[in-house]
Design a protein around this motif. Structure first.
Motif, PDB file in Angstrom:
ATOM      1  N   GLY A   4       0.802  -1.210   0.000  1.00 22.09           N
ATOM      2  CA  GLY A   4       0.000   0.000   0.000  1.00 22.09           C
ATOM      3  C   GLY A   4       0.834   1.257   0.000  1.00 22.09           C
ATOM      4  O   GLY A   4       0.459   2.239  -0.622  1.00 22.09           O
ATOM      5  N   HIS A   5       1.995   1.214   0.670  1.00 21.12           N
ATOM      6  CA  HIS A   5       2.820   2.412   0.711  1.00 21.12           C
ATOM      7  C   HIS A   5       3.268   2.821  -0.679  1.00 21.12           C
ATOM      8  O   HIS A   5       3.207   3.976  -1.031  1.00 21.12           O
ATOM      9  CB  HIS A   5       4.043   2.174   1.596  1.00 21.12           C
ATOM     10  CG  HIS A   5       3.744   2.452   3.020  1.00 21.12           C
ATOM     11  ND1 HIS A   5       3.384   1.469   3.884  1.00 21.12           N
ATOM     12  CD2 HIS A   5       3.720   3.612   3.705  1.00 21.12           C
ATOM     13  CE1 HIS A   5       3.168   2.017   5.073  1.00 21.12           C
ATOM     14  NE2 HIS A   5       3.362   3.303   4.989  1.00 21.12           N
ATOM     15  N   LEU A   8       0.330   4.357  -2.326  1.00 22.34           N
ATOM     16  CA  LEU A   8      -0.112   5.634  -1.760  1.00 22.34           C
ATOM     17  C   LEU A   8       0.892   6.753  -1.995  1.00 22.34           C
ATOM     18  O   LEU A   8       0.522   7.894  -2.184  1.00 22.34           O
ATOM     19  CB  LEU A   8      -0.310   5.484  -0.239  1.00 22.34           C
ATOM     20  CG  LEU A   8      -1.502   4.644   0.186  1.00 22.34           C
ATOM     21  CD1 LEU A   8      -1.399   4.323   1.662  1.00 22.34           C
ATOM     22  CD2 LEU A   8      -2.798   5.373  -0.088  1.00 22.34           C
ATOM     23  N   VAL A  62      -7.251   8.868  -1.565  1.00 24.56           N
ATOM     24  CA  VAL A  62      -6.853   7.830  -0.610  1.00 24.56           C
ATOM     25  C   VAL A  62      -8.103   7.048  -0.228  1.00 24.56           C
ATOM     26  O   VAL A  62      -9.085   7.641   0.213  1.00 24.56           O
ATOM     27  CB  VAL A  62      -6.240   8.456   0.671  1.00 24.56           C
ATOM     28  CG1 VAL A  62      -5.759   7.346   1.602  1.00 24.56           C
ATOM     29  CG2 VAL A  62      -5.100   9.362   0.313  1.00 24.56           C
ATOM     30  N   TRP A  66      -8.367   2.335   3.787  1.00 22.62           N
ATOM     31  CA  TRP A  66      -6.974   2.433   4.264  1.00 22.62           C
ATOM     32  C   TRP A  66      -6.961   2.992   5.681  1.00 22.62           C
ATOM     33  O   TRP A  66      -6.235   2.521   6.548  1.00 22.62           O
ATOM     34  CB  TRP A  66      -6.187   3.344   3.320  1.00 22.62           C
ATOM     35  CG  TRP A  66      -4.705   3.324   3.577  1.00 22.62           C
ATOM     36  CD1 TRP A  66      -3.790   2.452   3.079  1.00 22.62           C
ATOM     37  CD2 TRP A  66      -3.969   4.226   4.435  1.00 22.62           C
ATOM     38  NE1 TRP A  66      -2.540   2.744   3.561  1.00 22.62           N
ATOM     39  CE2 TRP A  66      -2.615   3.824   4.390  1.00 22.62           C
ATOM     40  CE3 TRP A  66      -4.315   5.324   5.211  1.00 22.62           C
ATOM     41  CZ2 TRP A  66      -1.621   4.485   5.098  1.00 22.62           C
ATOM     42  CZ3 TRP A  66      -3.326   5.980   5.919  1.00 22.62           C
ATOM     43  CH2 TRP A  66      -1.985   5.558   5.862  1.00 22.62           C
ATOM     44  N   ARG A  70      -6.205   1.125   9.705  1.00 27.57           N
ATOM     45  CA  ARG A  70      -5.207   1.671  10.620  1.00 27.57           C
ATOM     46  C   ARG A  70      -5.810   2.295  11.881  1.00 27.57           C
ATOM     47  O   ARG A  70      -5.115   2.539  12.854  1.00 27.57           O
ATOM     48  CB  ARG A  70      -4.337   2.697   9.888  1.00 27.57           C
ATOM     49  CG  ARG A  70      -3.244   1.990   9.123  1.00 27.57           C
ATOM     50  CD  ARG A  70      -2.912   2.627   7.805  1.00 27.57           C
ATOM     51  NE  ARG A  70      -2.029   1.762   7.041  1.00 27.57           N
ATOM     52  CZ  ARG A  70      -2.466   0.855   6.183  1.00 27.57           C
ATOM     53  NH1 ARG A  70      -3.753   0.671   5.998  1.00 27.57           N
ATOM     54  NH2 ARG A  70      -1.613   0.097   5.506  1.00 27.57           N
ATOM     55  N   ALA A 127      -0.499   8.999   4.747  1.00 29.79           N
ATOM     56  CA  ALA A 127      -0.988   8.407   3.494  1.00 29.79           C
ATOM     57  C   ALA A 127      -0.519   9.175   2.267  1.00 29.79           C
ATOM     58  O   ALA A 127      -0.495   8.637   1.164  1.00 29.79           O
ATOM     59  CB  ALA A 127      -2.515   8.364   3.508  1.00 29.79           C
TER      60      ALA A 127
END
Ligand code: ATP
Length: 476
Positions: A4-5, A8, A62, A66, A70, A127
């Protein structure tokens, strides 16, 4: 780092992504302070904050899920906030037959609203800004460098722990364990203990690899150009004289190594386990020092005042590629070294492209190193060092754990490179294929130095130093 990083944090994704990190950090701090300072009865204000955040998420594209995943870390606070109406003091009202404290309900709301908005605001920063950009932003905001260093290493350490935890989880699941079940809790607790020990050891190795690529404790920032000391054209690539070294625990690993390597030579460093090969190699770029003797790289002594230049000249590719790769994408990992040495902008991009192309990984630049195969990681690890444009390339066990095809492909890449090379290896056929010359180290000294073919044909010498050609491999 999760996949995901990479998704993003692709820079330039949206106007929010394109804001400078320092702008986003300041905006985040101001927003959190406003939320905290808002009176708890100003319900409308919290609604406005949430709307503003939603607008930012829409612009930044975003996905809401997500944040949902978190926000789990907020669970203990939510629990507290939900309990307060029932346990609070003061006036009480009846809600659906249950007695609720007015003061408790307001206190619970205060925690819930401010905690959630504060968390969502911080997550919005996370994000839309890559971790290393946040560090860079803090640096530009003149945060003390010691705090930046601590934050950087904490970030890297968190990645190391997550990486180790994933590996251990895979190892456990593949042995029939299922960590989701409660009765596996004992095994999970024992696993956490060894996780921290393993993470500490890996953290040490990662730090060594970072230092080897010019890391000085600061994130590379814009401007400046590499300060290059011109190498002495007439000097050999490497001169080592009477190098002796004892580890801090008193163990003497090197007893007086002598070696001269000319420019463009490819030399294999052979020897049994514990001979001192890695200890020797770590002296070539000053990661280890403080012993006696002399090491010179293209005429420049390996000494404290020249360390940056020495590390630019000598690139060490460590045995485990995971020690060398730690950023969200392969490209960022490859850029880490040259950026530390002062390259910026188009020049840096060009260097990174060139290094990735040299190892045949140009199409994998945007992938997370965690999602590459072992052979691909090894190539990217090599690219991270090639990008620093070193005069001497030092490889520690480059063929370890490689399948035959990946091993051959790596050999082709290495043979195509035009530079001085030292290769520590137990893979004797690989030494023969890649290095016309070999030195044999045992007991902390050089016991033989000559053409690889001659050394490997000397069965007596090999046997004396616990070396052996693979079954069926003969040199006549
Ligand atoms: N951090 C340390 N502290 C104390 N002794 C160490 C340390 N690291 C290595 N040694 C010792 O120094 C000696 C040389 O180790 P080194 O790792 O250089 O050997 P090597 O030739 O690279 O071995 P291998 O082929 O097994 O990788 C060994 O006896 C080893 O136990």
């Amino acid at each position: 780092m999760s996949a995901g990083h990479g998704f993003l944090h692709r820079p330039g994704d949206s106007p929010v992504h394109r804001l400078t990190p320092q702008t986003k950090i300041v905006a985040t701090v101001v927003a959190v302070l406003c939320v905290v300072a808002t009176p708890r009865e100003a319900f409308w204000a919290f609604g406005v904050y949430l709307l503003a955040l939603t607008a930012v998420w829409a612009v930044a594209r975003v996905p809401v899920r997500w944040f949902a995943a978190r926000s789990v870390i907020e669970a203990p606070f939510v629990l507290l906030a939900l309990l307060l109406p029932f346990t609070g003091a003061g006036d009480r009202v009846d809600v659906l037959g249950v007695s609720v404290s007015e003061e408790g309900a307001l206190a619970g709301w205060n925690i819930l609203a401010k905690g959630t908005l504060g968390l969502l605001t911080s997550l919005t920063l996370a994000a839309t800004t890559a971790p290393q950009d946040i560090l860079l932003g803090l640096q530009r905001l003149r945060m003390p460098s010691v705090m930046i260093t601590i934050a950087t290493l904490m970030l890297r350490y968190a990645e190391v722990i997550v990486g180790e935890a994933k590996r251990m989880r895979v190892a456990r699941i593949s042995r029939g364990d299922d960590p989701r079940f409660l009765w596996q809790l004992g095994a999970t607790a024992r696993g956490i203990g060894s996780l921290f020990i393993r993470s500490y050891e890996r953290g040490e190795r990662v730090h060594l690899a970072m230092v080897s690529r010019g890391w000085t404790g600061r994130m590379p920032d814009g401007g400046g150009s590499p300060e290059v000391v011109a190498p002495q054209r007439s000097a050999p690539a490497l001169v080592v004289e009477r190098l002796a070294y004892a580890y801090p625990d008193g163990h003497q690993a090197l007893f007086g190594i002598n070696l001269t390597v000319e420019r463009g030579e490819r030399v294999a460093v052979l020897g049994p386990n514990g001979a001192g090969k890695t200890t020797f190699v770590l002296h070539l770029n000053g990661v280890l020092g403080g012993g006696s003797g002399r090491v010179e790289v293209a005429g420049l002594p390996v000494a404290k005042e020249h360390l940056k230049e020495i590390r630019r000249r000598v690139g060490v590719v460590f045995q485990d590629p995971d020690d060398q790769l730690f950023l969200p994408t392969a490209r960022q990992d490859v850029a880490f070294g040259p950026a530390n040495f002062g390259l910026r902008g188009a020049e840096l991009d060009e260097r990174v492209d060139h290094a990735l192309r040299a190892v045949g990984m140009e199409e994998f630049g945007d992938r997370s190193p965690l999602h590459l195969s072992g052979g691909q990681r090894r190539r990217v690890a090599l690219a991270t060092v090639l990008a620093c444009d070193p005069e001497i390339l030092v490889l520690d066990e480059p063929s370890a754990n490689l399948e035959p095809v990946a091993r051959r492909e790596l050999a082709e890449v290495l043979l195509g490179l035009d530079r001085t090379m030292l290769m520590v290896t137990h893979d004797l056929p690989y030494a023969l294929q890649l290095c016309p010359r070999s030195v044999l180290i045992d007991g902390g000294v050089v016991v033989a130095d000559g053409p690889t073919r001659e050394l490997l044909a000397d069965t007596g010498l090999l046997a004396q130093h616990r070396l052996e050609l693979p079954f069926g491999f003969r040199l006549d």
